[in-house]
Design a protein around this motif. Structure first.
Motif, PDB file in Angstrom:
ATOM      1  N   GLN A 101     113.941 -39.513-151.279  1.00  0.00           N
ATOM      2  CA  GLN A 101     113.786 -38.565-152.403  1.00  0.00           C
ATOM      3  C   GLN A 101     112.323 -38.457-152.798  1.00  0.00           C
ATOM      4  OE1 GLN A 101     116.184 -40.001-155.625  1.00  0.00           O
ATOM      5  NE2 GLN A 101     117.850 -38.609-155.131  1.00  0.00           N
ATOM      6  N   ALA A 145     109.743 -38.931-151.006  1.00  0.00           N
ATOM      7  CA  ALA A 145     109.012 -38.172-149.987  1.00  0.00           C
ATOM      8  C   ALA A 145     109.248 -36.673-150.137  1.00  0.00           C
ATOM      9  CB  ALA A 145     109.430 -38.640-148.595  1.00  0.00           C
ATOM     10  N   ARG A 146     110.480 -36.307-150.513  1.00  0.00           N
ATOM     11  CA  ARG A 146     110.765 -34.875-150.727  1.00  0.00           C
ATOM     12  C   ARG A 146     109.892 -34.336-151.866  1.00  0.00           C
ATOM     13  NH1 ARG A 146     115.846 -32.999-149.357  1.00  0.00           N
ATOM     14  NH2 ARG A 146     115.057 -30.913-149.764  1.00  0.00           N
ATOM     15  N   THR A 147     109.788 -35.110-152.973  1.00  0.00           N
ATOM     16  CA  THR A 147     108.978 -34.620-154.099  1.00  0.00           C
ATOM     17  C   THR A 147     107.502 -34.558-153.731  1.00  0.00           C
ATOM     18  OG1 THR A 147     108.550 -36.773-155.106  1.00  0.00           O
ATOM     19  CG2 THR A 147     110.569 -35.660-155.759  1.00  0.00           C
ATOM     20  N   SER A 158     107.555 -33.039-148.514  1.00  0.00           N
ATOM     21  CA  SER A 158     108.029 -33.144-147.130  1.00  0.00           C
ATOM     22  C   SER A 158     109.393 -32.501-146.965  1.00  0.00           C
ATOM     23  CB  SER A 158     108.150 -34.610-146.727  1.00  0.00           C
ATOM     24  OG  SER A 158     106.925 -35.090-146.294  1.00  0.00           O
ATOM     25  N   LEU A 201     115.979 -32.799-157.505  1.00  0.00           N
ATOM     26  CA  LEU A 201     116.721 -33.864-156.838  1.00  0.00           C
ATOM     27  C   LEU A 201     118.218 -33.715-157.068  1.00  0.00           C
ATOM     28  CD1 LEU A 201     114.395 -36.930-157.543  1.00  0.00           C
ATOM     29  CD2 LEU A 201     114.518 -35.486-155.518  1.00  0.00           C
ATOM     30  N   PRO A 247     113.143 -29.697-153.465  1.00  0.00           N
ATOM     31  CA  PRO A 247     112.074 -30.443-154.149  1.00  0.00           C
ATOM     32  C   PRO A 247     110.701 -30.233-153.514  1.00  0.00           C
ATOM     33  CG  PRO A 247     113.834 -31.924-153.390  1.00  0.00           C
ATOM     34  CD  PRO A 247     114.288 -30.543-153.109  1.00  0.00           C
ATOM     35  N   GLU A 248     110.662 -30.145-152.163  1.00  0.00           N
ATOM     36  CA  GLU A 248     109.356 -30.065-151.489  1.00  0.00           C
ATOM     37  C   GLU A 248     108.674 -28.727-151.706  1.00  0.00           C
ATOM     38  OE1 GLU A 248     112.275 -30.467-149.940  1.00  0.00           O
ATOM     39  OE2 GLU A 248     112.425 -29.280-148.102  1.00  0.00           O
ATOM     40  N   PHE A 267     106.006 -46.250-149.973  1.00  0.00           N
ATOM     41  CA  PHE A 267     106.550 -46.412-148.632  1.00  0.00           C
ATOM     42  C   PHE A 267     106.007 -47.716-148.049  1.00  0.00           C
ATOM     43  CE2 PHE A 267     105.946 -41.641-148.954  1.00  0.00           C
ATOM     44  CZ  PHE A 267     107.188 -41.464-149.521  1.00  0.00           C
ATOM     45  N   TYR A 291      99.949 -39.154-148.160  1.00  0.00           N
ATOM     46  CA  TYR A 291     101.202 -38.675-147.569  1.00  0.00           C
ATOM     47  C   TYR A 291     101.517 -37.228-147.965  1.00  0.00           C
ATOM     48  CZ  TYR A 291     106.082 -38.435-146.177  1.00  0.00           C
ATOM     49  OH  TYR A 291     107.267 -38.053-145.595  1.00  0.00           O
TER      50      TYR A 291
END
Lengths: 245, 361
Positions: free
Chosen positions: A138, A140-142, A145, B47, B72-73, B87, B98
């Motif tokens: 999640q 990473a999505r925000t 990506s 989300l 979201p992206e 990460f 990132y």
């Protein structure tokens, strides 16, 4: 008798491995490596489906996938023979359209090895997928990506310990594959005669105990080496991915 | 403006919010745990998906029931979670870059130095302390050059020293970057220090929204604040320091003055001063020979008995400002306090420290 073989001094006289043993060993390694590498993408896909997606018929899919683990290998070999053989439904089609034949070739041995080791590989990778923290995905999505990039940069690297151990377990299982191989592609020297099949031939031959014992020791050495490699690689991969941050 | 008009059923809780938030400064989303604060920011970040309604950020439509639902992206909204969610297989630098779509060394250096994480760049998340992780997480979100930043209780998982360490970074951030921030918190201390604007949620419903001081002192707020935490927020400016004692004199908007402990750093900015209701006492006549430094003339506006009957919450008008005082029912009866009565409010100077004073942005 074992002590005779081990201490007679004749066991490892001359070159370390005979030509015959080298051929069986290299074939075994080739068959197992191809089996593992060729089934890996499908293995990752199936593991991901089982770990992350809810779909109708999932329980049946899961059971079918595990079938080669519980079926007698000879049954698997027979099923491969009637489906993938030159006369088999799929085998005929593959031969006619792509010129690919599995019958009596090392490719058939690799296919048999892949089928029997597949459930083991999927189980290991699936467990690893289940431990990947979805909250990291999640996050990473925000960060902009797409789902696909998240899979490649977050999910897959964090699954790597499971992928490595799944590959090694499948490789080891492939090295030991006997029943389905001999049923499906027979026991042809240089083509399908892997170490277990070569050993079987020696055991069948009177007076070939030395040769059988040498192959036995080679098998133990390979098995030990792959287990050690598995532990080392898993440890290395876990170092980076295990901690929750 | 951030337009929110959404409904979402979350188990027993129905989240229903219809409001507009300003696209500048820090908007605090306040409420008890389970009020739907995190669910609300998850909907903003994409989300989770609302059951119906619409969300738009400036001119961008983020969500519209059955027609638009940006993933979201694609929302260009940064999100700092309660746990840092770094990460583990990337270095600090890898985590920071990132989400950067293209190289921007200037921005990178600015954010890194703003957050004081220059020395951490080559380290891995599992070697960082909680406060360091959270700073990296904030930097990582900022470096995506978002249109808005969501922060879900970023200090909640930290112990008190780590909170004190991180708070100044958040303050600088709020002032330096012209970036609207939606800040979820159940801590009035954090909200006082950071927010300009406030939205109060209770059981999924919005019960108040507006400029911080206004919402803080509002009637709607009173029932949702724990009895011990009821307080008033007044705006003031620094007048001068005491020549002999370590105290600072503040001037409130309508001329009342307030002595507070310590020598505040001089600033011309408007200050927010929190006065706990428990620290205010009331006299009907001007007291003589008292140790209490602050005596303010006022008039009783309202009386609210607390739910458990042990206290009475007085609302006192001080010119335009309002002040809450907690007193016992016994004192209330003996002094015959009723709305409209002229009184003197006393506030001990030592009770107001730097924790209770924050700059307005």
């Amino acid at each position: 008798m074992l002590s005779d073989v081990l201490f007679s001094g004749s066991l490892f006289d001359g070159p370390l491995l005979s030509e015959y043993e080298t051929a069986a060993l290299l074939l075994s390694l080739k068959v197992s490596a191809v089996a593992v590498l060729a089934s890996l993408p499908l293995g990752i896909l199936c593991a991901w489906l089982l770990a992350r997606v809810e779909f109708p018929g999932k329980a049946i899919f899961d059971s079918l996938l595990h079938l080669p683990l519980v079926l007698p290998p000879v049954v698997v070999g027979y099923l491969l023979l009637i489906s993938m053989g030159r006369q088999g439904v799929i085998g005929q089609w593959l031969y006619n359209w792509f010129g690919i034949s599995f019958s009596f070739s090392w490719r058939g041995a690799a296919l048999a090895a892949a089928v029997v080791s597949f459930p083991l590989m999927v189980r290991a990778i699936r467990q690893s997928f289940e431990t990947v923290d979805i909250r990291l995905e999640q996050a990473a999505r925000t960060l902009g990506s797409s789902r696909w990039r998240v899979f490649l940069t977050i999910t897959l690297p964090l699954t790597s310990p499971g992928i490595v151990s799944g590959m090694i377990i499948a490789f080891a299982r492939s090295l030991g594959e006997f029943g389905s191989t001999i049923t499906f592609v027979s026991n042809i020297p240089g083509e399908t005669r892997t170490i277990p099949l070569a050993m079987y031939s020696f055991i069948e031959t009177p007076g070939a105990e030395y040769q059988a014992m040498r192959l036995c020791i080679i098998s133990i050495v390979i098995a030990l080496a792959s287990l050690l490699a598995s532990q080392w690689l898993t440890k290395k991969a876990l170092k980076r991915t295990a901690s929750v941050c | 403006m951030l337009n929110i008009n959404i409904e979402k059923q979350l188990g027993q809780l129905q989240l229903k919010v219809n409001t507009q938030l300003p696209l500048q400064g820090v908007t605090a989303v306040f409420g008890r745990s389970g009020a739907g604060k995190t669910s609300l920011v998850n909907l903003l970040g994409g989300l989770t998906t609302p059951d119906k309604g619409e969300i738009s950020l400036g001119d961008t439509l983020l969500f519209k029931h059955k027609t638009v639902n940006l993933p979201p992206e694609k929302r260009q909204i940064g999100y700092v979670f309660q746990e840092a969610r770094l990460f583990p297989h990337y270095s600090v630098k890898g985590n920071l870059t990132y989400g950067m779509r293209h190289k921007a060394p200037e921005l990178f250096n600015k954010v890194v130095s703003l957050l004081g994480i220059e020395k951490l760049l080559s380290r891995y998340p599992n070697t960082l302390s909680g406060g360091e992780k959270q700073r990296v997480a904030i930097g990582r979100a900022l470096l995506t050059s978002p249109q808005m930043l969501l922060m879900d209780e970023p200090l909640a998982s930290l112990d008190l020293p780590r909170k004190r360490e991180l708070l100044p970074y958040l303050q600088t951030l709020a002032q330096e970057l012209k970036l609207p921030i939606v800040y979820v918190s159940h801590s009035l201390d954090e909200i006082l220090q950071l927010a300009d604007h406030m939205l109060v949620l209770h059981q999924g419903k919005m019960i108040a929204q507006g400029p911080l001081t206004q919402v803080w002192n509002s009637e709607q707020m009173r029932p949702w604040v724990p009895l011990q935490e009821l307080s008033s927020l007044l705006s003031a400016r620094i007048a001068d320091r005491h020549p002999d004692y370590p105290m600072t004199r503040l001037l409130m908007d309508d001329g009342n003055q307030l002595w507070v402990s310590g020598q505040l750093p001089p600033t011309h900015k408007q200050l927010k001063v929190r006065i706990q209701a428990n620290h205010v006492s009331v006299c009907t006549e001007e007291p003589k020979g008292s140790s209490i430094r602050n005596l303010l003339q006022g008039k009783i506006k309202e009386l609210y008995p607390s739910d458990n009957g042990e206290q009475i919450q007085l609302k006192i008008a001080l010119g335009k400002d309002e002040l809450w005082a907690n007193i016992t029912p016994w004192a209330c009866d003996e002094l015959q306090l009723t709305p409209g009565k002229d009184i003197y409010a006393q506030i001990k100077g030592v009770t107001m420290t730097q924790m209770d004073i924050a700059e307005s942005h």
